[in-house]
Write a protein that holds these residues in place. Structure first.
Motif, PDB file in Angstrom:
ATOM      1  N   PRO A 231     -42.180 -14.202  63.153  1.00  0.00           N
ATOM      2  CA  PRO A 231     -41.672 -15.051  64.389  1.00  0.00           C
ATOM      3  C   PRO A 231     -40.237 -15.479  63.496  1.00  0.00           C
ATOM      4  O   PRO A 231     -40.492 -16.486  62.465  1.00  0.00           O
ATOM      5  CB  PRO A 231     -43.172 -16.586  63.911  1.00  0.00           C
ATOM      6  N   GLY A 232     -39.197 -15.836  64.642  1.00  0.00           N
ATOM      7  CA  GLY A 232     -38.408 -16.684  64.447  1.00  0.00           C
ATOM      8  C   GLY A 232     -37.350 -15.506  63.791  1.00  0.00           C
ATOM      9  O   GLY A 232     -37.458 -15.159  63.236  1.00  0.00           O
ATOM     10  N   ILE A 233     -35.949 -15.850  64.338  1.00  0.00           N
ATOM     11  CA  ILE A 233     -34.867 -15.180  64.120  1.00  0.00           C
ATOM     12  C   ILE A 233     -34.520 -14.775  63.024  1.00  0.00           C
ATOM     13  O   ILE A 233     -34.375 -14.400  62.058  1.00  0.00           O
ATOM     14  CB  ILE A 233     -33.985 -15.709  64.789  1.00  0.00           C
ATOM     15  N   SER A 234     -34.849 -16.323  62.236  1.00  0.00           N
ATOM     16  CA  SER A 234     -33.841 -16.418  60.594  1.00  0.00           C
ATOM     17  C   SER A 234     -35.320 -15.650  59.718  1.00  0.00           C
ATOM     18  O   SER A 234     -34.627 -14.666  58.765  1.00  0.00           O
ATOM     19  CB  SER A 234     -34.487 -18.258  60.162  1.00  0.00           C
ATOM     20  N   ASN A 235     -36.690 -15.841  60.048  1.00  0.00           N
ATOM     21  CA  ASN A 235     -37.794 -14.866  59.342  1.00  0.00           C
ATOM     22  C   ASN A 235     -37.025 -13.238  59.564  1.00  0.00           C
ATOM     23  O   ASN A 235     -37.091 -11.902  59.051  1.00  0.00           O
ATOM     24  CB  ASN A 235     -38.925 -14.859  59.734  1.00  0.00           C
ATOM     25  N   GLN A 236     -36.529 -12.579  60.481  1.00  0.00           N
ATOM     26  CA  GLN A 236     -36.047 -11.596  60.754  1.00  0.00           C
ATOM     27  C   GLN A 236     -35.237 -10.886  60.306  1.00  0.00           C
ATOM     28  O   GLN A 236     -34.796  -9.521  60.439  1.00  0.00           O
ATOM     29  CB  GLN A 236     -35.553 -11.064  62.159  1.00  0.00           C
ATOM     30  N   ILE A 237     -33.592 -12.154  59.722  1.00  0.00           N
ATOM     31  CA  ILE A 237     -32.669 -11.568  59.324  1.00  0.00           C
ATOM     32  C   ILE A 237     -33.425 -11.708  57.770  1.00  0.00           C
ATOM     33  O   ILE A 237     -33.215 -11.086  57.241  1.00  0.00           O
ATOM     34  CB  ILE A 237     -31.844 -12.896  59.102  1.00  0.00           C
ATOM     35  N   TYR A 238     -34.262 -12.440  57.034  1.00  0.00           N
ATOM     36  CA  TYR A 238     -34.666 -12.022  55.955  1.00  0.00           C
ATOM     37  C   TYR A 238     -35.684 -11.011  55.771  1.00  0.00           C
ATOM     38  O   TYR A 238     -35.168 -10.320  54.789  1.00  0.00           O
ATOM     39  CB  TYR A 238     -35.601 -13.620  55.685  1.00  0.00           C
ATOM     40  N   ARG A 239     -36.548 -10.721  57.255  1.00  0.00           N
ATOM     41  CA  ARG A 239     -37.279  -9.218  56.445  1.00  0.00           C
ATOM     42  C   ARG A 239     -36.099  -7.847  56.626  1.00  0.00           C
ATOM     43  O   ARG A 239     -35.848  -7.709  55.783  1.00  0.00           O
ATOM     44  CB  ARG A 239     -37.857  -8.979  57.630  1.00  0.00           C
ATOM     45  N   PHE A 240     -35.029  -8.148  57.137  1.00  0.00           N
ATOM     46  CA  PHE A 240     -33.639  -7.103  57.187  1.00  0.00           C
ATOM     47  C   PHE A 240     -33.099  -7.519  55.851  1.00  0.00           C
ATOM     48  O   PHE A 240     -33.297  -6.435  55.189  1.00  0.00           O
ATOM     49  CB  PHE A 240     -32.657  -7.520  57.811  1.00  0.00           C
ATOM     50  N   LEU A 241     -32.294  -8.057  55.221  1.00  0.00           N
ATOM     51  CA  LEU A 241     -32.379  -8.438  54.104  1.00  0.00           C
ATOM     52  C   LEU A 241     -33.547  -8.109  52.840  1.00  0.00           C
ATOM     53  O   LEU A 241     -32.558  -7.283  51.879  1.00  0.00           O
ATOM     54  CB  LEU A 241     -31.989  -9.822  53.897  1.00  0.00           C
TER      55      LEU A 241
END
Length: 282
Positions: A231-241
């Motif tokens: 959930p959430g764009i921030s968490n999706q970015i965190y997952r990518f990193l």
């Protein structure tokens, strides 16, 4: 998902935080509820509130899921009621050095995050198979995507939940049962947790969301048959990193933030959705 008045959703860790928010989301969709949580957590009052507001069936069971006979107790309590949704939400975690904790701390994480998820799913699968359409949602964490020192057992247990869910999804793909795993980041569960999170670093607050928003996304994406929910764009970015940063860099970096937070917040202990250790969970 098309529901009928006879279908039930079973939610563990339902008295507070994310479990409570998911209960309201499903109740708004006219799904009958079977709610499980620790004794003396206000679960009976919650059932009354939900029944009065949504005009659905809502029953509750107060049981400590760390007890050996808890799964059998739940199975007997469910009886012949048709369960079409299982939400494995109960879980616990914390931030401490591994050698500083006691066996109760470790056993609670293992019992809730691994044993309960496994055995309750196994026990309810025959019931879910009887339904034309059934769903399992297991609550993991963003911590499942990387080892984190000073949390140690928690991310390892949530990695189990993530991998267990993906395996079950594959095993059940030709049945009427769909399996999804939810990986939330930090959530605003109650005033105490919010205060602790706000006092931590920006990294710790990255992706902070309200439980209502996480619950709304989780239920929506479960019924959309999304296998992994972040959930959430921030968490999706965190997952990518976390996927692209090499582990020799990622693990020491993330762990250093946790170590610093422990030194700055000496009272930081075990918090989660089913927290027998500190009663601060949501």
């Amino acid at each position: 998902m098309k529901t009928t008045e006879n279908e039930y959703a079973l939610i563990t860790g339902a008295s507070k935080g994310l479990g409570r928010a998911i209960a309201y989301e499903l109740a708004a969709r006219k799904m009958n509820l079977l709610l499980v949580a620790l004794p003396q957590e206000g679960l009976t009052d919650l059932c009354v509130e939900i029944r009065n507001e949504f005009r659905i069936e809502a029953d509750c069971l107060e049981v400590d899921l760390t007890q050996a006979d808890s799964i059998a107790i739940i199975d007997q309590w469910v009886g012949d009621r048709p369960v079409s949704i299982l939400i494995n939400n109960a879980g616990v975690g914390g931030s401490k050095s591994f050698e500083s904790v006691d066996s109760n701390y470790l056993n609670t994480i293992i019992e809730l995050n691994i044993r309960t998820v496994s055995l309750l799913t196994w026990r309810l699968l025959p019931r879910l198979r009887k339904q034309r359409e059934a769903y399992i949602l297991n609550v993991s964490s963003m911590a499942s995507f990387s080892p984190i020192a000073y949390k140690t057992l928690y991310p390892a247990s949530k990695a189990f939940v993530y991998n267990f869910s993906r395996c079950m999804s594959e095993e059940l793909k030709d049945t009427g049962i769909f399996v999804s795993v939810l990986n939330p980041g930090p959530m605003q569960t109650n005033s105490d947790v919010c205060e602790r999170v706000n006092r931590q670093s920006r990294v710790a607050r990255f992706g902070l969301m309200s439980v209502r928003r996480v619950a709304r996304i989780a239920v929506r994406d479960l019924f959309r048959r999304k296998k992994v929910i972040i959930p959430g764009i921030s968490n999706q970015i965190y997952r990518f990193l976390m996927a692209v940063v090499p582990s020799p860099i990622r693990i020491p970096l993330i762990s250093s933030f946790v170590k610093r937070e422990i030194s700055q917040l000496p009272g930081l202990a075990c918090v989660g959705s089913y927290d027998r250790l500190t009663r601060k969970g949501g």
